[in-house]
Design an enzyme around this catalytic site. Structure first.
Site, mmCIF file in Angstrom:
data_model
loop_
_atom_site.group_PDB
_atom_site.id
_atom_site.type_symbol
_atom_site.label_atom_id
_atom_site.label_comp_id
_atom_site.label_asym_id
_atom_site.label_seq_id
_atom_site.Cartn_x
_atom_site.Cartn_y
_atom_site.Cartn_z
ATOM 1 N N ASN A 256 -44.837 27.007 17.427
ATOM 2 C CA ASN A 256 -45.674 28.201 17.321
ATOM 3 C C ASN A 256 -46.758 27.983 16.269
ATOM 4 O OD1 ASN A 256 -46.023 31.262 16.088
ATOM 5 N ND2 ASN A 256 -45.751 31.193 18.294
ATOM 6 N N ARG B 113 -49.039 31.352 15.016
ATOM 7 C CA ARG B 113 -49.674 31.995 16.174
ATOM 8 C C ARG B 113 -49.191 33.425 16.330
ATOM 9 N NH1 ARG B 113 -49.956 33.176 21.646
ATOM 10 N NH2 ARG B 113 -51.936 32.598 22.619
ATOM 11 N N CYS B 114 -47.888 33.645 16.177
ATOM 12 C CA CYS B 114 -47.344 35.002 16.292
ATOM 13 C C CYS B 114 -48.002 35.957 15.305
ATOM 14 C CB CYS B 114 -45.842 34.997 16.024
ATOM 15 S SG CYS B 114 -44.818 34.343 17.354
ATOM 16 N N MET B 115 -48.306 35.473 14.110
ATOM 17 C CA MET B 115 -48.789 36.342 13.037
ATOM 18 C C MET B 115 -50.300 36.539 13.050
ATOM 19 S SD MET B 115 -46.423 35.292 9.760
ATOM 20 C CE MET B 115 -47.078 33.606 9.671
#
Length: 407
Positions: A351, A396-398
């Site tokens: 990620n 990427r999630c954040m």
């Protein structure tokens, strides 16, 4: 002049939305963390410091960083926005007419900074100074939440996602996250950065009940050249994919959508936990889940009103190669032996956030995978993630890109 446009996963990243973890994490406990979709409680101060390092690394790469709390404060300064948000979140059906009226009035009298903190971070009955004749507050325990905290707002990728010339305001799968979308709806409608700007709202910007049509941005990869890759995970449904695809096609913003059916379990809650785009021809993949034989469909427009052709594709890698006009993709798998690879995938080794072709941000703890990226010619800008990673989300999630170049 900056613009609201995301043309790829790997072009130069220019502007991004983050949310620093603060009050919401202080309301996370061992007894409620699973209900709030966390596996554990985080050390709040350490998580904030790690997030600051992430934001600093982005700025060092000439990326403009917008912070959700700041945008929400500035949006609440618009009276219409404040009234809409409170009417939406503090409804008579949710609280009963008497308590809803009293609670809305209490919140309306707050300054915008304090109100934004409460909307994002939550409010317990023990923290509520007002009295109401309603039954509901009299039946609650002091530590029950009047307004639930939103610790998953840390993962700004999911709630909205920019795809070429517009944005999807995503109907979230889990009740613990559904209020998040209203904050983004308000920001994109009333905040000065977005109000009056020329961009499309594909999906989700209305007061409908979306039933099973769920989409989360961690499943949506804008791979470029008019193509979009979407994972059907435990959080994104086929109904959601088809509704988003129809809107993209009707707006003339995408030429095809590639949809991959993922296993429905937590280790791959979104596509970007097992696969990310790192360079024009290069992807990071966790092979234990991203097998070549995963059921895959290719959706293409049929006419101009959002109808589509749907055809099976027997290899998602070949489908991506075709969409991007490439002979062969370069695949980098998670590093280490099978034990190490499983541990590092769980800690978000796949990620990563690409800031420009071949340059990514990832957690420093994933040493085997980072070494493998380096040997393959990918530069990894490492950030600390011992606390943030326990939330089951990486760089990427954040992050929610708002402006990124084409490839």
């Amino acid at each position: 002049m900056s613009k609201l446009y995301v043309g790829s996963e790997v072009g130069q990243l220019r502007r991004v939305l983050l949310n620093r973890p603060e009050r919401a994490l202080t309301h996370l406990t061992p007894s409620n963390c699973h209900e709030l979709l966390f596996d554990d409680v985080l050390a709040v101060e350490a998580a904030g410091e790690e997030h600051d390092a992430f934001a600093r690394t982005l700025r060092e790469q000439d990326v403009e960083v917008l912070l959700l709390h700041d945008l929400l404060v500035e949006t609440l300064a618009v009276p219409e926005a404040k009234q809409w948000l409170l009417n939406t979140q503090i409804s008579d059906f949710r609280y009963g007419p008497t308590f809803a009226r009293d609670l809305r009035q209490y919140l309306l009298e707050m300054d915008d900074e304090h109100l934004a903190t409460i909307l994002l971070g939550g409010l317990a009955y023990s923290e509520l100074p007002i009295q109401s004749s309603s039954m509901l507050p009299k039946m609650k325990r002091p530590l029950d939440f009047v307004i639930e905290p939103l610790p998953n707002h840390l993962f700004t990728r999911d709630t909205s996602c920019w795809v070429y010339g517009g944005v999807s305001l995503n109907p979230m799968m889990m009740p613990a996250r559904q209020r998040e979308t209203n904050h983004l709806r308000a920001i994109y409608r009333w905040h000065p950065i977005f109000a009056g700007q020329d961009f499309i709202k594909y999906f989700g910007d209305d007061d409908l009940h979306y039933d099973n049509a769920n989409v989360e941005g961690g499943d949506v990869l804008v791979i470029g050249k008019g193509a979009v890759l979407i994972g059907m995970s435990e959080r994104t449904t086929p109904q959601g994919v088809e509704n988003l695809a129809a809107s993209l096609f009707k707006a003339g913003q995408a030429s095809e959508v590639i949809a991959i059916d993922l296993p429905k379990h937590r280790s791959c809650m979104h596509l970007d936990t097992v696969m990310t785009h790192m360079d024009v021809d290069t992807f990071s993949v966790y092979p234990e889940i991203m097998r070549k034989d995963l059921d895959t469909w290719r959706l293409t427009p049929k006419g101009t009103d959002g109808e589509m052709h749907v055809e099976a594709s027997h290899n998602y890698l070949h489908a991506i190669e075709s969409a991007l006009g490439l002979d062969q993709l370069k695949i980098i798998t998670t590093g280490g032996d099978s034990y190490e690879a499983e541990r590092e995938q769980w800690n978000d080794a796949n990620n990563v956030l690409t800031v420009k072709p071949g340059v990514v941000i990832g957690y420093e703890r994933n040493v085997y995978t980072n070494e493998k990226y380096d040997k393959a010619g990918i530069q990894v800008l490492t950030v600390p993630g011992n606390e943030l990673g326990r939330g089951r989300g990486g760089a990427r999630c954040m992050s929610c890109p708002i402006e990124r170049d084409d490839i």
